[in-house]
Enzyme design. Structure first.
Site, PDB file in Angstrom:
ATOM      1  N   ALA B  79       0.845  -1.203   0.000  1.00  0.00           N
ATOM      2  CA  ALA B  79       0.000   0.000   0.000  1.00  0.00           C
ATOM      3  C   ALA B  79       0.872   1.242   0.000  1.00  0.00           C
ATOM      4  O   ALA B  79       2.023   1.218   0.444  1.00  0.00           O
ATOM      5  CB  ALA B  79      -0.910  -0.005   1.237  1.00  0.00           C
ATOM      6  N   ASP B  80       0.330   2.318  -0.519  1.00  0.00           N
ATOM      7  CA  ASP B  80       1.013   3.609  -0.437  1.00  0.00           C
ATOM      8  C   ASP B  80      -0.005   4.712  -0.172  1.00  0.00           C
ATOM      9  O   ASP B  80      -1.054   4.763  -0.811  1.00  0.00           O
ATOM     10  CB  ASP B  80       1.770   3.909  -1.730  1.00  0.00           C
ATOM     11  CG  ASP B  80       2.713   5.082  -1.532  1.00  0.00           C
ATOM     12  OD1 ASP B  80       3.833   4.860  -1.043  1.00  0.00           O
ATOM     13  OD2 ASP B  80       2.298   6.233  -1.810  1.00  0.00           O
ATOM     14  N   THR B  81       0.319   5.565   0.795  1.00  0.00           N
ATOM     15  CA  THR B  81      -0.596   6.652   1.177  1.00  0.00           C
ATOM     16  C   THR B  81       0.010   7.990   0.780  1.00  0.00           C
ATOM     17  O   THR B  81       1.175   8.264   1.095  1.00  0.00           O
ATOM     18  CB  THR B  81      -0.831   6.621   2.706  1.00  0.00           C
ATOM     19  OG1 THR B  81      -1.403   5.348   3.050  1.00  0.00           O
ATOM     20  CG2 THR B  81      -1.790   7.721   3.138  1.00  0.00           C
ATOM     21  N   GLY B 116      -3.369   3.816  -2.072  1.00  0.00           N
ATOM     22  CA  GLY B 116      -3.436   2.803  -3.130  1.00  0.00           C
ATOM     23  C   GLY B 116      -3.040   1.467  -2.531  1.00  0.00           C
ATOM     24  O   GLY B 116      -2.170   1.398  -1.660  1.00  0.00           O
TER      25      GLY B 116
END
Lengths: 196, 196
Positions: B79-81, B116
């Site tokens: 995940a990437d924030t 994401g």
């Protein structure tokens, strides 16, 4: 070291009038020097009152249950959280059957959470409330049963805790203040305490 | 005993490809049987990409950094924030000065948080993102300094954690998923894992 922005609260003996461990944890984040006194008042309300009136009146009722004087600079904080859906207040479920019925009601719908707060000192009483709207995905019978068995949400208005498994797995959307749904509108409370 | 609704995940060896302790805590609530592997990929992105594209591509980039095979039923979650305001991505602040500048930017405004997520198995790749909007009250210079000194938010996109002091005291409103702002859109992830 930079002081806590609420440093002026040092002049008060702060009392949190609530038995809720969640409220205790939340208040601790913005100000740690307080004692806890579990003030019990009946949670009856008038059916014709609005949810805004109900949560504020119940917070005041808890405040009125305080038997100490306010003469030594006491500052008392009380709060009441209600879950409201289609004109109905969902209280704390007494048993698994009631909890299942509540989860069926909030499943796939948006409900409102109101927390009323009363701050009282010898000279002042401040009363306010905060509203948050919470939208749940459809909750299956298996999911409801799993949640109730593993988390036992019998001390929670509406039969759920937003910080529990069901809050993470099944809440699609929140509009408002997350901590308000947990039981204390921390941002608004911080603002009010800052202005004292 | 009622089984976890994600019981079918037992067939996978689940790997959370993230060094974030917050993502670990969040995933644990819905499914506890996983290992952690901190997958590092550069966080470069194309300026012309939309925030939706940026967070999804960065989640995929982390997934691509996994060097194991997927032959033993591995299931990899990455995940990437990103924090997005006025067309600009606010990264992790490198020092106190950058953190202060970021808090000045988000003060009194609404910004967007996109996470994401990429779920990968031998046969499938699922990519999605979730958006939450966060509104901060005005943050004073003293409040920013107090927060940075006490919480050191240097590992956090946008220079703040919603679960920190500043998230409780200064966030007026959130619209979307609270856990998404913490770094993992748990409800949407649960849904995707349930459909696997």
């Amino acid at each position: 070291m930079i002081s806590n922005p609420l440093f002026h609260l040092k002049q008060y003996r702060i009392i949190l009038g609530s038995g809720s461990p969640r409220r205790r944890e939340l208040l601790k984040t913005i100000w740690s020097d307080f004692t806890v006194s579990s003030l019990n008042a009946d949670e009856d309300f008038f059916e014709r009152d609005t949810p805004e009136e109900i949560c504020e009146k119940l917070a005041v009722k808890k405040s009125d249950a305080y038997t100490g004087s306010f003469e030594n600079n006491e500052l008392l904080i009380t709060a009441d959280t209600i879950v409201y859906l289609n004109g109905e207040v969902l209280n704390k479920p007494a048993n698994s059957e009631q909890a299942i019925m509540m989860l069926q009601k909030i499943s796939g719908r948006t409900h409102s959470v109101y927390t009323g707060v009363c701050i009282r000192t010898m000279n002042r009483t401040i009363i306010f409330h905060k509203l948050s709207n919470v939208t749940f995905a459809e909750i299956s019978a298996q999911e409801a049963a799993y949640y109730i068995e593993s988390c036992k949400p019998f001390d929670k208005a509406g039969g759920y805790g937003i910080q529990d498994w069901i809050g993470m797995a099944k809440i699609e959307n929140i509009q408002g203040c997350y901590y308000n749904v947990m039981g204390l509108p921390v941002q608004r409370l911080y603002d009010e305490l800052k202005e004292l």
